[in-house]
Scaffold this motif. Structure first.
Motif, PDB file in Angstrom:
ATOM      1  N   SER A   1      18.764  72.088 -17.547  1.00 22.74           N
ATOM      2  CA  SER A   1      19.367  70.819 -17.953  1.00 22.74           C
ATOM      3  C   SER A   1      19.204  69.764 -16.862  1.00 22.74           C
ATOM      4  CB  SER A   1      20.841  71.011 -18.323  1.00 22.74           C
ATOM      5  OG  SER A   1      21.593  71.292 -17.177  1.00 22.74           O
ATOM      6  N   GLU A   2      19.324  70.176 -15.574  1.00 22.33           N
ATOM      7  CA  GLU A   2      19.138  69.211 -14.482  1.00 22.33           C
ATOM      8  C   GLU A   2      17.697  68.692 -14.446  1.00 22.33           C
ATOM      9  OE1 GLU A   2      21.318  67.823 -12.329  1.00 22.33           O
ATOM     10  OE2 GLU A   2      22.923  68.827 -13.407  1.00 22.33           O
ATOM     11  N   SER A   3      16.739  69.626 -14.562  1.00 20.32           N
ATOM     12  CA  SER A   3      15.329  69.211 -14.531  1.00 20.32           C
ATOM     13  C   SER A   3      15.016  68.257 -15.665  1.00 20.32           C
ATOM     14  CB  SER A   3      14.399  70.418 -14.622  1.00 20.32           C
ATOM     15  OG  SER A   3      14.769  71.393 -13.699  1.00 20.32           O
ATOM     16  N   THR A   4      15.522  68.582 -16.862  1.00 20.03           N
ATOM     17  CA  THR A   4      15.272  67.706 -18.006  1.00 20.03           C
ATOM     18  C   THR A   4      15.845  66.315 -17.747  1.00 20.03           C
ATOM     19  OG1 THR A   4      15.701  69.690 -19.293  1.00 20.03           O
ATOM     20  CG2 THR A   4      15.350  67.662 -20.522  1.00 20.03           C
ATOM     21  N   LYS A   5      17.056  66.302 -17.169  1.00 22.88           N
ATOM     22  CA  LYS A   5      17.697  65.022 -16.881  1.00 22.88           C
ATOM     23  C   LYS A   5      16.817  64.156 -15.964  1.00 22.88           C
ATOM     24  CE  LYS A   5      21.491  64.506 -14.274  1.00 22.88           C
ATOM     25  NZ  LYS A   5      22.679  65.170 -13.729  1.00 22.88           N
ATOM     26  N   TYR A   6      16.327  64.767 -14.883  1.00 21.48           N
ATOM     27  CA  TYR A   6      15.507  63.999 -13.945  1.00 21.48           C
ATOM     28  C   TYR A   6      14.141  63.671 -14.526  1.00 21.48           C
ATOM     29  CZ  TYR A   6      19.143  64.724 -10.570  1.00 21.48           C
ATOM     30  OH  TYR A   6      20.343  64.705  -9.934  1.00 21.48           O
ATOM     31  N   PHE A   7      13.659  64.542 -15.387  1.00 23.85           N
ATOM     32  CA  PHE A   7      12.374  64.287 -16.028  1.00 23.85           C
ATOM     33  C   PHE A   7      12.474  63.061 -16.938  1.00 23.85           C
ATOM     34  CE2 PHE A   7       9.003  65.190 -19.180  1.00 23.85           C
ATOM     35  CZ  PHE A   7       7.936  65.252 -18.297  1.00 23.85           C
ATOM     36  N   ILE A   8      13.555  62.984 -17.698  1.00 23.05           N
ATOM     37  CA  ILE A   8      13.756  61.824 -18.575  1.00 23.05           C
ATOM     38  C   ILE A   8      13.919  60.547 -17.741  1.00 23.05           C
ATOM     39  CG2 ILE A   8      15.363  60.761 -20.227  1.00 23.05           C
ATOM     40  CD1 ILE A   8      15.847  63.642 -21.295  1.00 23.05           C
ATOM     41  N   GLU A   9      14.693  60.681 -16.664  1.00 26.75           N
ATOM     42  CA  GLU A   9      14.862  59.539 -15.764  1.00 26.75           C
ATOM     43  C   GLU A   9      13.498  59.031 -15.293  1.00 26.75           C
ATOM     44  OE1 GLU A   9      17.813  59.663 -12.353  1.00 26.75           O
ATOM     45  OE2 GLU A   9      15.944  59.511 -11.257  1.00 26.75           O
ATOM     46  N   MET A  10      12.632  59.984 -14.936  1.00 24.41           N
ATOM     47  CA  MET A  10      11.309  59.616 -14.478  1.00 24.41           C
ATOM     48  C   MET A  10      10.507  58.930 -15.580  1.00 24.41           C
ATOM     49  SD  MET A  10       8.147  62.032 -13.456  1.00 24.41           S
ATOM     50  CE  MET A  10       7.352  62.026 -15.032  1.00 24.41           C
ATOM     51  N   LEU A  11      10.564  59.485 -16.777  1.00 27.18           N
ATOM     52  CA  LEU A  11       9.807  58.901 -17.888  1.00 27.18           C
ATOM     53  C   LEU A  11      10.244  57.462 -18.153  1.00 27.18           C
ATOM     54  CD1 LEU A  11       9.515  61.719 -20.581  1.00 27.18           C
ATOM     55  CD2 LEU A  11       7.769  60.856 -19.015  1.00 27.18           C
ATOM     56  N   LEU A  12      11.545  57.201 -17.980  1.00 27.07           N
ATOM     57  CA  LEU A  12      12.048  55.866 -18.258  1.00 27.07           C
ATOM     58  C   LEU A  12      11.623  54.852 -17.209  1.00 27.07           C
ATOM     59  CD1 LEU A  12      15.715  56.612 -19.400  1.00 27.07           C
ATOM     60  CD2 LEU A  12      13.804  55.874 -20.811  1.00 27.07           C
ATOM     61  N   ILE A  13      11.472  55.315 -15.987  1.00 27.11           N
ATOM     62  CA  ILE A  13      11.280  54.352 -14.909  1.00 27.11           C
ATOM     63  C   ILE A  13       9.847  54.282 -14.386  1.00 27.11           C
ATOM     64  CG2 ILE A  13      11.763  55.576 -12.742  1.00 27.11           C
ATOM     65  CD1 ILE A  13      14.152  53.436 -12.604  1.00 27.11           C
ATOM     66  N   ILE A  14       9.102  55.379 -14.550  1.00 27.78           N
ATOM     67  CA  ILE A  14       7.780  55.406 -13.915  1.00 27.78           C
ATOM     68  C   ILE A  14       6.781  54.378 -14.486  1.00 27.78           C
ATOM     69  CG2 ILE A  14       6.623  57.273 -15.191  1.00 27.78           C
ATOM     70  CD1 ILE A  14       5.585  58.277 -12.532  1.00 27.78           C
ATOM     71  N   PRO A  15       6.748  54.129 -15.801  1.00 26.73           N
ATOM     72  CA  PRO A  15       5.779  53.131 -16.266  1.00 26.73           C
ATOM     73  C   PRO A  15       6.008  51.760 -15.630  1.00 26.73           C
ATOM     74  CG  PRO A  15       6.704  54.329 -18.120  1.00 26.73           C
ATOM     75  CD  PRO A  15       7.513  54.696 -16.919  1.00 26.73           C
ATOM     76  N   SER A  16       7.295  51.384 -15.512  1.00 31.63           N
ATOM     77  CA  SER A  16       7.612  50.095 -14.911  1.00 31.63           C
ATOM     78  C   SER A  16       7.241  50.035 -13.434  1.00 31.63           C
ATOM     79  CB  SER A  16       9.099  49.791 -15.046  1.00 31.63           C
ATOM     80  OG  SER A  16       9.395  49.576 -16.384  1.00 31.63           O
ATOM     81  N   VAL A  17       7.528  51.121 -12.716  1.00 31.69           N
ATOM     82  CA  VAL A  17       7.195  51.124 -11.295  1.00 31.69           C
ATOM     83  C   VAL A  17       5.682  50.999 -11.114  1.00 31.69           C
ATOM     84  CG1 VAL A  17       7.212  52.508  -9.186  1.00 31.69           C
ATOM     85  CG2 VAL A  17       9.249  52.393 -10.585  1.00 31.69           C
ATOM     86  N   MET A  18       4.927  51.698 -11.942  1.00 31.46           N
ATOM     87  CA  MET A  18       3.473  51.630 -11.834  1.00 31.46           C
ATOM     88  C   MET A  18       2.944  50.244 -12.204  1.00 31.46           C
ATOM     89  SD  MET A  18       2.663  54.390 -10.558  1.00 31.46           S
ATOM     90  CE  MET A  18       3.961  55.458  -9.982  1.00 31.46           C
ATOM     91  N   LEU A  19       3.517  49.648 -13.252  1.00 32.98           N
ATOM     92  CA  LEU A  19       3.110  48.288 -13.628  1.00 32.98           C
ATOM     93  C   LEU A  19       3.478  47.291 -12.527  1.00 32.98           C
ATOM     94  CD1 LEU A  19       3.978  48.264 -17.420  1.00 32.98           C
ATOM     95  CD2 LEU A  19       1.706  47.982 -16.421  1.00 32.98           C
ATOM     96  N   PHE A  20       4.609  47.533 -11.882  1.00 30.92           N
ATOM     97  CA  PHE A  20       5.040  46.723 -10.751  1.00 30.92           C
ATOM     98  C   PHE A  20       3.975  46.767  -9.651  1.00 30.92           C
ATOM     99  CE2 PHE A  20       7.557  46.269  -6.794  1.00 30.92           C
ATOM    100  CZ  PHE A  20       8.283  45.137  -7.079  1.00 30.92           C
ATOM    101  N   ILE A  21       3.507  47.982  -9.365  1.00 33.17           N
ATOM    102  CA  ILE A  21       2.445  48.140  -8.368  1.00 33.17           C
ATOM    103  C   ILE A  21       1.171  47.428  -8.841  1.00 33.17           C
ATOM    104  CG2 ILE A  21       0.917  49.826  -7.255  1.00 33.17           C
ATOM    105  CD1 ILE A  21       3.295  51.774  -7.245  1.00 33.17           C
ATOM    106  N   GLY A  22       0.873  47.550 -10.140  1.00 29.14           N
ATOM    107  CA  GLY A  22      -0.302  46.884 -10.702  1.00 29.14           C
ATOM    108  C   GLY A  22      -0.203  45.372 -10.597  1.00 29.14           C
ATOM    109  N   LEU A  23       0.955  44.825 -10.951  1.00 27.41           N
ATOM    110  CA  LEU A  23       1.180  43.376 -10.868  1.00 27.41           C
ATOM    111  C   LEU A  23       1.005  42.902  -9.428  1.00 27.41           C
ATOM    112  CD1 LEU A  23       4.317  43.104 -13.162  1.00 27.41           C
ATOM    113  CD2 LEU A  23       2.212  41.796 -13.496  1.00 27.41           C
ATOM    114  N   PHE A  24       1.589  43.649  -8.539  1.00 28.77           N
ATOM    115  CA  PHE A  24       1.482  43.318  -7.124  1.00 28.77           C
ATOM    116  C   PHE A  24       0.015  43.355  -6.681  1.00 28.77           C
ATOM    117  CE2 PHE A  24       1.261  44.951  -2.757  1.00 28.77           C
ATOM    118  CZ  PHE A  24       1.853  43.896  -2.092  1.00 28.77           C
ATOM    119  N   GLY A  25      -0.680  44.407  -7.097  1.00 27.00           N
ATOM    120  CA  GLY A  25      -2.067  44.582  -6.688  1.00 27.00           C
ATOM    121  C   GLY A  25      -2.979  43.489  -7.212  1.00 27.00           C
ATOM    122  N   ALA A  26      -2.735  43.048  -8.437  1.00 25.92           N
ATOM    123  CA  ALA A  26      -3.649  42.091  -9.054  1.00 25.92           C
ATOM    124  C   ALA A  26      -3.315  40.639  -8.688  1.00 25.92           C
ATOM    125  CB  ALA A  26      -3.625  42.263 -10.569  1.00 25.92           C
ATOM    126  N   TRP A  27      -2.049  40.335  -8.489  1.00 31.35           N
ATOM    127  CA  TRP A  27      -1.655  38.931  -8.332  1.00 31.35           C
ATOM    128  C   TRP A  27      -1.384  38.504  -6.898  1.00 31.35           C
ATOM    129  CZ3 TRP A  27      -2.227  35.141 -11.754  1.00 31.35           C
ATOM    130  CH2 TRP A  27      -2.389  35.493 -13.112  1.00 31.35           C
TER     131      TRP A  27
END
Lengths: 180, 160
Positions: A45-71
């Protein structure tokens, strides 16, 4: 061109290695779950919790890095966060660090892209420190549970120590790279 | 966590929208960089989650509160820093945990040490930190964070 290609090959083998690492850890995970059946429910249950947390936040963090990299250009990063940026640079590092970007481990890829673009080691350490213990959303929870005096003291001395840490580590890491 | 997620996603979504309006070319570059860094980072994050999951399974939060609640003095500060360094507890959970710790009798100093080392030292995320910055950097940053945790704790303990 050739060098570029070689680097890509190198990157690829690194990525493959890291996925082999995942497999090893997956095996470890399964092993632990089988060996300790009484812990199974909590671990899952703990792993699932952190896995979901990651799924929710990782796309945004990566896009943040992408935005930073491109602009944001290397010149801009160097100007605002580089060696010559001084107090203003450290202040900017603290402000970006306190933005909600999820747990500390999400900050490492961001910090690494900042470093590659020309931010100074001092500001990287300050950024990571702020990411870790000076997050604005968490501050609201801290205020509620620990009170304003605790929070003010902790934040002020954390800022002082993070900057101090940045200075010391920058010196130590520079000496190290000069030795090599 | 919920606030974190909403603020971050809104910020990124707005920025992405602006980016798309200003230049489609650059926005495709944004997506490309994002994708590459995703592929690079995901394995390390998965390893981190496995370590956290196993750890939480063996050392539940209420056990820590019980254990640290009875400690005091500088040895308690050292112990709290050490436990905080090894464990991963999200900051959102750590503040109520520390509040209950203090309620159980631990000093504010111990609470401050625990929060600082918990947030600044990432034993569980070391694979990722080493990947991005190397072993030397990781060791130095984590050790100095440990010292910082103790210093901050002592200052807060003396002043509060």
């Amino acid at each position: 061109m050739n060098g570029n290609k070689m680097m890509n090959e190198n990157d690829k083998s690194k990525i493959i290695k890291s996925y082999v690492g995942v497999l090893i850890f997956a095996a470890l995970f399964i092993g632990v779950v089988i060996l300790f059946p009484e812990r199974k429910d909590t671990i899952l249950s703990e792993s699932t919790k952190y896995f979901i947390e990651m799924l929710l936040i990782i796309p945004s963090v990566m896009l943040f890095i992408g935005l930073f990299g491109a602009w944001i250009s290397k010149e801009q990063t160097t100007k605002y966060l580089g060696k010559e940026s001084g107090t203003k640079g450290a202040l900017i590092a603290i402000i970006i660090g306190s933005l909600p970007t999820g747990p500390l481990y999400m900050s490492f890829p961001i910090a690494s892209s900042l470093l590659k673009k020309g931010a100074s080691m001092l500001n990287i350490i300050v950024f990571l420190g702020a990411c870790a213990c000076l997050k604005i959303p968490q501050g609201l929870v801290e205020l509620k549970f620990m009170g304003i005096r605790f929070m003010m003291l902790r934040w002020s001395f954390s800022i002082i120590l993070i900057i101090l840490m940045g200075y010391i580590l920058e010196k130590l890491l520079e000496e190290y790279s000069n030795d090599n | 966590m919920a606030i974190d997620f909403i603020i971050l996603n809104l910020l990124v979504l707005v920025a992405l929208g602006i980016s798309f309006f200003k230049s489609k070319e650059k926005t495709s570059k944004v997506v490309k960089i994002a994708f590459n860094s995703l592929v690079n980072t995901v394995p390390y994050i998965m390893i981190t989650i496995v370590i956290i999951g196993i750890m939480q399974g063996f050392i539940p939060n209420n056990l820590i509160a019980e254990y640290l609640g009875e400690k005091s003095g500088i040895s308690g500060v050292l112990l709290a820093s050490l436990i905080g360094a090894i464990l991963y507890i999200p900051a959102f959970v750590s503040f109520p945990l520390v509040a209950s710790l203090i309620e159980k009798g631990a000093s504010v100093m111990i609470g401050a040490a625990f929060i600082t080392s918990l947030t600044m030292i990432g034993f569980t995320s070391m694979p990722l930190e080493i990947k991005e910055f190397g072993i030397k950097f990781t060791v130095l940053r984590n050790i100095s964070s440990f010292i910082a945790a103790i210093v901050i704790a002592v200052i807060i303990g003396v002043l509060l």
